[in-house]
Design a protein around this motif. Structure first.
Motif, PDB file in Angstrom:
ATOM      1  N   CYS A  46       0.815  -1.211   0.000  1.00 50.71           N
ATOM      2  CA  CYS A  46       0.000   0.000   0.000  1.00 50.71           C
ATOM      3  C   CYS A  46       0.853   1.269   0.000  1.00 50.71           C
ATOM      4  O   CYS A  46       0.333   2.366  -0.185  1.00 50.71           O
ATOM      5  CB  CYS A  46      -0.939   0.009   1.202  1.00 50.71           C
ATOM      6  SG  CYS A  46      -0.096  -0.135   2.783  1.00 50.71           S
ATOM      7  N   GLN A  51       3.198   0.432  -4.560  1.00 48.30           N
ATOM      8  CA  GLN A  51       2.363   0.715  -5.731  1.00 48.30           C
ATOM      9  C   GLN A  51       3.227   0.880  -6.982  1.00 48.30           C
ATOM     10  O   GLN A  51       2.834   0.454  -8.077  1.00 48.30           O
ATOM     11  CB  GLN A  51       1.549   1.987  -5.485  1.00 48.30           C
ATOM     12  CG  GLN A  51       0.497   1.829  -4.393  1.00 48.30           C
ATOM     13  CD  GLN A  51      -0.238   3.120  -4.135  1.00 48.30           C
ATOM     14  OE1 GLN A  51      -0.995   3.594  -4.972  1.00 48.30           O
ATOM     15  NE2 GLN A  51      -0.028   3.698  -2.963  1.00 48.30           N
ATOM     16  N   LYS A  55       2.914  -1.138 -10.533  1.00 48.43           N
ATOM     17  CA  LYS A  55       2.819  -0.452 -11.830  1.00 48.43           C
ATOM     18  C   LYS A  55       3.955  -0.877 -12.768  1.00 48.43           C
ATOM     19  O   LYS A  55       3.731  -1.121 -13.963  1.00 48.43           O
ATOM     20  CB  LYS A  55       2.855   1.058 -11.613  1.00 48.43           C
ATOM     21  CG  LYS A  55       1.640   1.627 -10.911  1.00 48.43           C
ATOM     22  CD  LYS A  55       1.832   3.122 -10.646  1.00 48.43           C
ATOM     23  CE  LYS A  55       0.688   3.685  -9.823  1.00 48.43           C
ATOM     24  NZ  LYS A  55       0.897   5.120  -9.484  1.00 48.43           N
ATOM     25  N   PHE A  80      -5.797   0.281  -4.431  1.00 47.08           N
ATOM     26  CA  PHE A  80      -5.208  -0.640  -5.395  1.00 47.08           C
ATOM     27  C   PHE A  80      -5.892  -0.562  -6.757  1.00 47.08           C
ATOM     28  O   PHE A  80      -5.242  -0.718  -7.799  1.00 47.08           O
ATOM     29  CB  PHE A  80      -5.246  -2.063  -4.853  1.00 47.08           C
ATOM     30  CG  PHE A  80      -4.267  -2.324  -3.735  1.00 47.08           C
ATOM     31  CD1 PHE A  80      -2.960  -1.878  -3.819  1.00 47.08           C
ATOM     32  CD2 PHE A  80      -4.658  -3.016  -2.596  1.00 47.08           C
ATOM     33  CE1 PHE A  80      -2.045  -2.111  -2.795  1.00 47.08           C
ATOM     34  CE2 PHE A  80      -3.758  -3.255  -1.571  1.00 47.08           C
ATOM     35  CZ  PHE A  80      -2.443  -2.800  -1.660  1.00 47.08           C
ATOM     36  N   CYS A  83      -4.457   2.305  -8.396  1.00 49.41           N
ATOM     37  CA  CYS A  83      -3.083   1.996  -8.778  1.00 49.41           C
ATOM     38  C   CYS A  83      -3.012   1.300 -10.128  1.00 49.41           C
ATOM     39  O   CYS A  83      -2.256   1.711 -11.009  1.00 49.41           O
ATOM     40  CB  CYS A  83      -2.433   1.136  -7.684  1.00 49.41           C
ATOM     41  SG  CYS A  83      -0.809   0.491  -8.102  1.00 49.41           S
TER      42      CYS A  83
END
Length: 803
Positions: A46, A51, A55, A80, A83
């Motif tokens: 988190c 994140q 990605k 999320f 994200c």
């Protein structure tokens, strides 16, 4: 490996050891990688770095589906989803396996927790095979807010919203704003031994409310119904008549001629108010109000004296209730608290002995506008006189005005205060929590009395004195003034013939039984959620904790967010707290509400019915939706209104051709998840995604245990669980299936719950002998132990069946 999973990856969060210390993450990684599925783990997924990892891996591997093993999706699900969306994926292409609340925190055996965690991840992977991207539904957020409750929390929140340009409705059930703070004569400062006039701080804010062009004040008004979705709420209000027009000048002639005395809630129930009155002298709005339950004219008798006395013609007995509908983008709940009913502790004699009162009643007595005009008197020694009624409808007192300095005036010389009455009490009728404000209220009132009445003997009976932060200075100063402290919870209070009292207790420090003589006993009663708080939580369909306070989304990350987007909570509606903390939290709630409104347009949760046009026969059975979410569009086709739809799934059972399914919860998706999670002999629970899901999470939060062969699958409601899904679960090895449903304590659930019960009974009949293996359970948030016990007993029954 299924081709759909070629571009799928799993990310597992260590959660700072909350998951990794109870689950063998390396073992899960090894197993999944052997099956050709890339797995990545990180300490905090988190976090910004976590994140970024997600990605980057989506970009590098050209992933189109993601499974995250972490804490409950109710905590970071939105984070999320955002994200992966920023990485170019559709928000629907994410599945979150709850490895913390449903594994790590409920299964002490590491091997069993690891095995279950692997099954939950496999269930999500199987589910992803059947998922399709969903089209986003966006709506503009209505740039208006509603604040429910006109105490200091609601006033602060409304002013903050209005000062930031948000048009705000402030709704108050009483005839004036001000709340409980208006009842308190003096409030204390945390950093010095000084008390400030409560009204001096409150009154300017109350007047700011009516002066602010961005605030619409609605008194004598309550919220009855909520419709719509986050960002676009339709709220129905019921406004009671005041029977007095706004042209009232507040002169008080009407009250002076009124012949009826009534009980005064503001003065803790004293019979010192007229049937037409102001709630208190600084009331806002300063418009008199008639009590219809006691007014002679409104009761069908001949009177009308107030109408005759009114020079401005403001009295209007023909006024009726109004129904008002508002369209708002955000709601802040600030419905306050009530004082614990101390009569539930009969050993203290409250309601039996006149000279046993509560701290709030003492606060009113010490207030200059209280029943004794600020004089400290034994309740058994003073009375009210109708000829001293003021224009506000509050009576004076002969003793306080004439004999306050007289030795026999009734001023108590010995006062005993008893702490934690109804707080920190696990016995029947008590509350486990600490009410936070009680210790400081006792210290404040002791200080006020000692200053005004030197020589008064004050004893405070306590369990533990809690004076946090700078309040410790206040505590030490009161000790120095001569206030005595005795550690122990009194067992009994006895009244003598002269109305004086004896408090019996064990001093736990000296281990001696003591009898403390007293002229007045003051009970520091607990702070409990108001009836209005409990009611509004039901109307708005937001979660409450086991004590009835409105539960925040997360105590650290979202301390003022309720369980529903767009609805916020502050002040003592959320938990016990003092005025300082209440004001701080109200400011935060306003900031969150403003930020929510500013984030327009809003993306709606798109888990609503999808209609297959190839299967739809236009039979119109779906129009029987209890929420009227279906309608016929201009082209003559059945269409879903996303703002009206609750996503409950009732329509799936109405449709005879199977043309309707809930997006994200289609039959093929649920079947796939069942195949992934179920092993022979497992108990499968279908969990309503609302209160029931939160209750299941709270089992983990409470560190309660249940067998690891209990597998839970979230559904919108159990109305989507049909015969085909049940038989599929048994075919996959489930020993039993449990429907876990929200209780009928909200307008939405009141409709859905009986439908679900009927649906459950229907399923029991339709699946024949297997119907004995399906069960139904209501899930209340406070009943975590009960639900964990149900899991345990049903899982053990299942184990016995396969042996």
């Amino acid at each position: 490996m299924n081709p759909c999973l070629d571009k799928t990856a799993v990310f597992i969060c260590h959660c700072s050891g909350n998951i990794s210390e109870h689950i063998e993450i390396d073992s899960i990684k090894k197993t999944l990688k052997a099956e050709g599925i890339p797995v990545f783990d990180y300490e905090y997924l988190c976090s910004r770095e976590g994140q970024t990892l997600i990605k980057n891996k989506i970009s590098e591997g050209k992933l189109d589906r993601v499974v995250i093993g972490s804490c409950t999706p109710s905590k970071h699900g939105t984070l999320f989803k955002k994200c992966i969306q920023e990485a170019g994926l559709n928000r629907a292409m994410l599945e979150i396996a709850n490895l913390r609340e449903h594994c790590a925190w409920v299964h002490p055996d590491k091997a069993e927790a690891t095995e279950k965690a692997l099954s939950l991840i496999r269930g999500k992977l199987k589910r992803l095979e059947k998922l399709e991207p969903l089209e986003e539904i966006k709506v503009d957020i209505v740039p208006q807010a509603l604040v429910i409750g006109g105490g200091i929390a609601g006033i602060t929140a409304a002013l903050n919203l209005a000062d930031n340009g948000i048009s705000t409705y402030l709704v108050e059930k009483d005839s004036s704003i001000g709340g409980n703070m208006a009842k308190i004569g003096k409030v204390f400062s945390p950093d010095k031994l000084a008390e400030e006039c409560a009204m001096c701080s409150l009154s300017p804010l109350m007047n700011e409310v009516v002066a602010n062009p961005k605030i619409t004040l609605l008194t004598l008004t309550e919220v009855e119904h909520l419709h719509g979705s986050a960002g676009n709420f339709t709220v129905r209000l019921r406004k009671k008549p005041r029977y007095v027009h706004d042209n009232c000048t507040g002169c008080g002639r009407c009250s002076r001629v009124c012949p009826v005395l009534v009980e005064n809630e503001f003065n803790c129930g004293h019979m010192d108010k007229k049937a037409i009155s102001l709630r208190f002298s600084q009331s806002v709005p300063k418009t008199y109000c008639i009590d219809p339950d006691h007014c002679l004219q409104l009761s069908g008798k001949t009177c009308g004296k107030c109408e005759e006395a009114c020079k401005s013609g403001a009295i209007d007995f023909s006024q009726k209730e109004e129904i008002i509908e508002l369209n708002v983008g955000a709601i802040i709940v600030a419905t306050g608290f009530e004082e614990y009913d101390a009569s539930q502790k009969p050993q203290y004699g409250y309601g039996i002995f006149k000279n046993v009162i509560t701290q709030m009643e003492l606060a009113r007595m010490l207030g200059i506008n209280g029943p004794t005009k600020g004089a400290l008197l034994r309740p058994s020694d003073f009375s009210f006189y109708p000829d001293t009624v003021s224009s506000t409808g509050i009576c004076g007192n002969e003793s306080s005005s004439e004999n306050s300095s007289d030795e026999n005036s009734g001023t108590p010389k010995r006062i005993v205060m008893i702490q934690c009455v109804g707080s920190r009490d696990e016995k029947e009728g008590g509350n486990r929590y600490c009410s936070k404000y009680c210790c400081m209220a006792a210290l404040k009132h002791s200080n006020l009395i000692m200053k005004k009445y030197p020589g008064t003997e004050i004893t405070i009976c306590y369990i533990d004195l809690r004076a946090l932060g700078f309040y410790e200075n206040y505590y030490r100063a009161v000790q120095d003034m001569g206030v005595r402290f005795v550690r122990g919870r009194p067992a009994e209070i006895v009244e003598k013939q002269d109305k004086s009292l004896v408090v019996k207790l064990e001093d736990t420090l000296s281990q001696q039984i003591k009898e403390l003589p007293a002229d007045l006993v003051v009970l520091s009663a607990a702070m409990v959620p108001s009836k209005r708080t409990r009611k509004i939580a039901s109307v708005l369909n937001i979660s409450q904790d086991e004590s009835g306070f409105i539960k925040e989304r997360h105590s650290k990350l979202r301390p003022v967010d309720s369980s529903l987007d767009g609805i916020f909570v502050c002040g003592t509606a959320q938990s016990p707290k003092d005025i300082t903390d209440t004001i701080s939290q109200a400011g935060l709630a306003a900031a969150r509400g403003r930020a929510f409104i500013a984030d327009s347009p809003k993306t709606l949760i798109n888990e609503i019915p999808i209609i297959n046009p190839l299967l739809c026969t236009q039979c119109k059975e779906c129009l029987r939706c209890p929420f009227e979410a279906f309608y016929i569009n201009e082209s003559g086709k059945v269409t879903v209104d996303p703002l009206s739809c609750t996503g409950c799934g009732y329509c799936t059972g109405l449709c005879p051709s199977g043309a309707i399914q809930i997006a994200g919860f289609t039959k093929s998706q649920l079947k796939a998840e069942i195949e992934g999670v179920i092993s022979q002999g497992d108990l499968l629970g279908f969990v309503n995604s609302g209160i029931a899901s939160l209750t299941c999470d709270n089992i983990g939060n409470s560190a309660l245990n249940y067998p690891s062969n209990v597998k839970l699958i979230k559904v919108p409601t159990n109305l989507v669980v049909d015969k085909e899904l049940l038989l599929h679960a048994f075919k996959c090895g489930a020993s039993a299936v449990l429907f876990i449903e929200d209780p009928p304590d909200s307008p939405r659930a009141e409709i859905i719950y009986p439908l679900t019960v009927r649906h459950f009974e229907k399923m029991k009949e339709e699946i024949g002998d297997s119907g004995k293996r399906i069960y139904f359970k209501k899930a209340y948030v406070p009943d975590t132990k009960g639900l964990a016990g149900t899991f345990t007993s049903l899982a053990r029954e299942g184990e016995e069946m396969i042996q």
